[in-house]
Design an enzyme around this catalytic site. Structure first.
Site, short mmCIF file in Angstrom:
data_model
loop_
_atom_site.label_atom_id
_atom_site.label_comp_id
_atom_site.label_asym_id
_atom_site.label_seq_id
_atom_site.Cartn_x
_atom_site.Cartn_y
_atom_site.Cartn_z
CD GLU A 97 2.10 9.43 -9.40
OE1 GLU A 97 2.65 9.17 -10.49
OE2 GLU A 97 2.09 8.64 -8.45
CD GLU A 134 -1.75 2.61 -11.48
OE1 GLU A 134 -2.85 2.13 -11.13
OE2 GLU A 134 -0.92 1.97 -12.15
#
Length: 341
Positions: free
Chosen positions: A168, A309
């Site tokens: 994310e 991420e």
């Protein structure tokens, strides 16, 4: 809601016997043996495959940033999405090492993004509303984000990916995740709040005060309502992706705290989804302990990560592939002793 088939646990004794019969001492590979069993049950085969992997980095902005919950402005979300699409973020580097495809999903970035080969345009709206003042999302927006996430996961399965990794990007999303975990675990809000992208003591105190204000607005505990009250669109869409992956019988490598909050929401919506989740690592964010406890989850790694991420999921991917190889590539002890190699 995607139709998720619970794992057929009746096959577990046979799989464990198969692993016990490999050319190694009983139980010598510890958690890798447990992971091998899970992969086989998910795939419905004694020779599971984790070769083709895709990391889906879901991106969205958060109205909570208006109340000062983050050390960085919302504009950093767009800047980091651009970095990911340029191939220069940490996740890109790790994906190349791990041999995984990386795609960015625009779930709710507060800007219009230009088409890009690695970008999936799935925006529901430009950012969530400020959850300190009112519901972050409408019920319709939650349902749309869940459906879009599930569709993205199904499309990845049709494309031939064996395993999905979740990541994310969204300034303010550790605040949103803290509120979700507070209600869905449940756990005291103070135990769910951490430094996020880098708060000092004063910033952390301000963040906690804002989240206490948000939590005091509503006593919602139903998972859909909790998502509407507090979630960001990237979190809801990740929950949908987990549900879609589980329906397609694909394992999902769950990254850290924010992805963990999404996974917890998915499990509260459909408990059978838990069987398809592989928890990549234990985040340094304090609230992740409540997520792991609520999901009865044991992560593969503990490296003090809190980047997001999907970095932790990428680092755990080789362990998953090793577990699959244990079943498919390791000789039996009987064959070794009989010289049938």
């Amino acid at each position: 809601m995607p139709d998720i088939v619970p794992l057929d646990r009746s096959q577990e004794p046979a799989l464990r016997a198969l692993i016990d019969g490999k050319a190694k001492p009983l139980g010598a590979l510890g958690r890798i043996e447990e992971l091998a069993v899970q992969l086989a049950l998910v795939g419905g085969t004694a020779s599971p495959n984790a070769t083709r992997a895709v990391l889906l980095v879901f991106a969205g902005d958060h109205g909570l940033t208006e109340s000062g919950v983050s050390a960085y402005p919302s504009a950093v979300t767009l800047a980091m999405v651009a970095t990911l699409l340029s191939g220069k973020a940490s996740a890109n580097a790790f994906a190349r090492v791990a041999g995984a495809v990386l795609r960015v999903v625009d779930a709710g970035v507060a800007a219009d993004l230009a088409p890009h080969p690695a970008l999936i345009l799935a925006k529901v709206r430009k950012g969530s509303r400020n959850a300190a003042l009112g519901p972050a999302l409408s019920a319709e927006e939650v349902d749309s984000a869940l459906a879009r996430g599930a569709a993205i996961a199904r499309e990845a399965a049709v494309e031939g990916f064996d395993i999905l990794l979740l990541g994310e990007m969204g300034i303010g999303n550790s605040a949103s995740a803290a509120l979700l975990v507070h209600r869905l675990a449940p756990a005291p809000i103070a135990q769910c709040v951490g430094p996020g992208a880098g708060h000092d003591a004063a910033g952390l105190a301000r963040k906690l005060a804002v989240l206490e204000q948000a939590a005091a607005r509503t006593d919602a505990t139903d998972p859909r309502e909790v998502l509407a009250q507090f979630a960001g669109l990237e979190i809801v869409m990740m929950a949908g992706a987990i549900l879609g992956a589980a329906a397609a019988r694909r394992p999902v490598l769950v990254d850290g705290f924010i992805c963990g909050a999404a996974a917890l929401a998915a499990i509260r919506l459909a408990p059978a989804a838990a069987d398809y989740c592989i928890w990549a690592h234990r985040s340094a964010e304090p609230g992740h302990a409540a997520v792991l406890a609520a999901a009865n989850a044991q992560p593969l790694l503990d490296l003090g990560l809190r980047l997001g991420e999907g970095a932790g999921a990428l680092l755990a991917l080789p362990l998953v592939r090793a577990a699959a190889a244990l079943l498919s590539d390791v000789a039996s002890l009987d064959d070794v002793l009989a010289g049938r190699l």
